[in-house]
Design a protein around this motif. Structure first.
Motif, short mmCIF file in Angstrom:
data_model
loop_
_atom_site.label_atom_id
_atom_site.label_comp_id
_atom_site.label_asym_id
_atom_site.label_seq_id
_atom_site.Cartn_x
_atom_site.Cartn_y
_atom_site.Cartn_z
N GLY A 1 0.86 -1.17 0.00
CA GLY A 1 0.00 0.00 0.00
C GLY A 1 0.89 1.22 0.00
N ALA A 2 0.41 2.33 -0.56
CA ALA A 2 1.24 3.51 -0.67
C ALA A 2 0.46 4.75 -0.27
N LEU A 3 1.20 5.79 0.09
CA LEU A 3 0.62 7.09 0.41
C LEU A 3 1.30 8.14 -0.46
N ARG A 4 0.49 8.94 -1.12
CA ARG A 4 1.01 10.08 -1.87
C ARG A 4 0.50 11.34 -1.18
N PHE A 5 1.44 12.15 -0.69
CA PHE A 5 1.09 13.28 0.17
C PHE A 5 0.78 14.53 -0.64
N HIS A 6 -0.27 15.25 -0.18
CA HIS A 6 -0.71 16.50 -0.82
C HIS A 6 -0.99 17.53 0.27
N GLY A 7 0.01 17.84 1.07
CA GLY A 7 -0.19 18.80 2.14
C GLY A 7 -1.01 18.22 3.28
N TRP B 1 -3.73 16.57 3.15
CA TRP B 1 -4.37 15.30 2.85
C TRP B 1 -3.41 14.40 2.07
N ALA B 2 -3.74 13.12 2.02
CA ALA B 2 -2.90 12.16 1.31
C ALA B 2 -3.80 11.16 0.60
N ALA B 3 -3.29 10.62 -0.50
CA ALA B 3 -4.03 9.63 -1.27
C ALA B 3 -3.49 8.23 -0.98
N VAL B 4 -4.38 7.31 -0.73
CA VAL B 4 -4.02 5.90 -0.59
C VAL B 4 -3.95 5.30 -1.99
N LYS B 5 -2.82 4.69 -2.32
CA LYS B 5 -2.61 4.15 -3.65
C LYS B 5 -2.10 2.71 -3.56
N ARG B 6 -2.30 1.98 -4.66
CA ARG B 6 -1.67 0.67 -4.88
C ARG B 6 -1.89 -0.31 -3.74
N MET B 7 -3.10 -0.37 -3.23
CA MET B 7 -3.42 -1.38 -2.22
C MET B 7 -3.57 -2.73 -2.89
N TRP B 8 -2.82 -3.71 -2.40
CA TRP B 8 -2.88 -5.07 -2.98
C TRP B 8 -2.48 -6.10 -1.93
N ALA C 1 -1.24 9.87 9.85
CA ALA C 1 -1.53 10.67 11.04
C ALA C 1 -0.25 11.17 11.70
N ALA C 2 0.79 10.32 11.70
CA ALA C 2 2.07 10.72 12.30
C ALA C 2 2.70 11.88 11.54
N ARG C 3 2.32 12.06 10.29
CA ARG C 3 2.82 13.18 9.48
C ARG C 3 1.83 14.34 9.44
N GLU C 4 0.90 14.31 10.38
CA GLU C 4 -0.08 15.38 10.55
C GLU C 4 -1.01 15.52 9.34
N VAL C 5 -1.23 14.43 8.63
CA VAL C 5 -2.24 14.42 7.57
C VAL C 5 -3.61 14.34 8.23
N ARG C 6 -4.52 15.16 7.79
CA ARG C 6 -5.84 15.21 8.42
C ARG C 6 -6.90 14.40 7.67
N THR C 7 -6.68 14.17 6.36
CA THR C 7 -7.68 13.47 5.55
C THR C 7 -7.00 12.50 4.59
N LEU C 8 -7.58 11.32 4.48
CA LEU C 8 -7.13 10.35 3.48
C LEU C 8 -8.20 10.23 2.41
N ARG C 9 -7.75 10.12 1.16
CA ARG C 9 -8.66 9.94 0.04
C ARG C 9 -8.19 8.77 -0.81
N LEU C 10 -9.11 8.14 -1.48
CA LEU C 10 -8.77 7.04 -2.38
C LEU C 10 -9.87 6.87 -3.40
N GLU C 11 -9.51 6.25 -4.51
CA GLU C 11 -10.50 5.91 -5.53
C GLU C 11 -10.34 4.44 -5.87
N THR C 12 -11.41 3.82 -6.38
CA THR C 12 -11.34 2.42 -6.71
C THR C 12 -12.32 2.07 -7.83
N ASN C 13 -12.10 0.91 -8.40
CA ASN C 13 -12.90 0.43 -9.52
C ASN C 13 -14.10 -0.37 -9.01
N LYS C 14 -15.19 -0.35 -9.75
CA LYS C 14 -16.42 -1.03 -9.33
C LYS C 14 -16.24 -2.54 -9.21
N SER C 15 -15.26 -3.10 -9.94
CA SER C 15 -15.06 -4.56 -9.90
C SER C 15 -14.38 -5.02 -8.61
#
Length: 284
Positions: free
Chosen positions: A199-205, A207-214, A237-251
């Motif tokens: 799993g990965a985190l891409r930081f955007h100030g 908030w951060a995006a959860v990516k590549r969960m497998w 949270a340890a990096r003071e990120v307040r919100t996590l976001r992610l997108e996923t496919n319907k399948s």
């Protein structure tokens, strides 16, 4: 960790080691301790690289060397090295193969003896409980740690991720069309030194995006996806990120169920990921 839980685990360990004979210096009356017997069995009919043995059994290299030396001295195992000397392979001798067969027979007898002292209902309960305990113990052996995204174990997970999505998405999956995860923080889960999830985190100030969960099919059902997600949340949270976001496919119905049960709420699209049908968000 609650002390009562720790005490129960220790009591269980004592009961199991006594009942299976792990305390005996001659396991199954064969003149050698359990450690040597397990290594002999693990080498198998086809042989095994020593480093693979060490990984599968989670053994210190020095201790494994001593076990192999004892088995070699008894004429049960041969260890050979490749030309460059870096890869050593252990193989059973004919005497070792015969000893392994005898250990299998006696192990069957021990299992039969354990079951024979119980009635039919108790046997069913014991076998079912053992299956559950085994799954949970395997789950407890998984390690999750940050790694360089370019490391071999990370690349192995990402390659498997891409390959699976290509079979599950309508029309396949081309990572070149997807929003990249370069520059992300990467967590990789390993079991017996083999990568089994990421799993990965891409930081955007803020908030951060959860990516590549497998998670590898071989360990699904052990709660590893939930654990990876929790580790990502704690890292964010340890990096003071307040919100996590992610997108996923319907399948990816299992992933969608996981995100919802973990407190993620569905929100309007916040990016133009071409493979996404659902967008989620969670406040930390």
């Amino acid at each position: 960790m609650p002390l009562t839980q720790v005490e129960r685990v220790r009591r269980f360990n004592r009961t199991v080691t006594q009942r299976i004979g792990a305390l005996d210096d001659a396991y199954l009356a064969r003149g050698r301790p359990l450690g040597q017997c397990r290594v002999l069995w693990e080498i198998g009919d086809e042989g095994s690289e020593v480093r693979a043995l060490r990984a599968r059994l989670d053994l210190d290299s020095g201790y494994l060397s001593r076990l192999l030396s004892a088995l070699r001295a008894d004429g049960l195992v041969e260890v050979s090295a490749a030309a460059d000397g870096r890869v050593r392979t252990a193989r059973l001798t004919p005497a070792g193969a015969a000893e392994r067969d005898e250990l299998d027979r006696r192990s069957d007898d021990l299992a039969t003896d354990i079951l024979a002292r119980l009635d039919e209902s108790q046997r069913g309960r014991l076998v079912a409980a053992m299956g559950e305990v085994e799954r949970l113990l395997v789950a407890s052996m998984v390690r999750v740690a940050p790694v360089d995204p370019g490391a071999p174990e990370a690349r192995a997970c990402l390659d498997a991720y891409v390959a699976e999505l290509a079979t599950r998405f309508d029309g396949g999956f081309d990572p070149a069309r997807s929003i990249p995860a370069e520059g992300a923080l990467m967590l990789v889960a390993t079991l017996h030194a083999e990568p089994v999830g990421c799993g990965a985190l891409r930081f955007h100030g803020s908030w951060a995006a959860v990516k590549r969960m497998w998670v590898a099919p071989s360990v699904r059902g052990l709660g590893l996806g939930r654990r990876l997600l929790a580790e990502l949340e704690a890292t964010a949270a340890a990096r003071e990120v307040r919100t996590l976001r992610l997108e996923t496919n319907k399948s990816l119905t299992e992933a969608i169920a996981l995100y919802r049960s973990a407190g993620y709420r569905e929100v309007p699209a916040f990016n133009d990921e071409p493979y996404a049908h659902h967008w989620f968000e969670k406040d930390l």
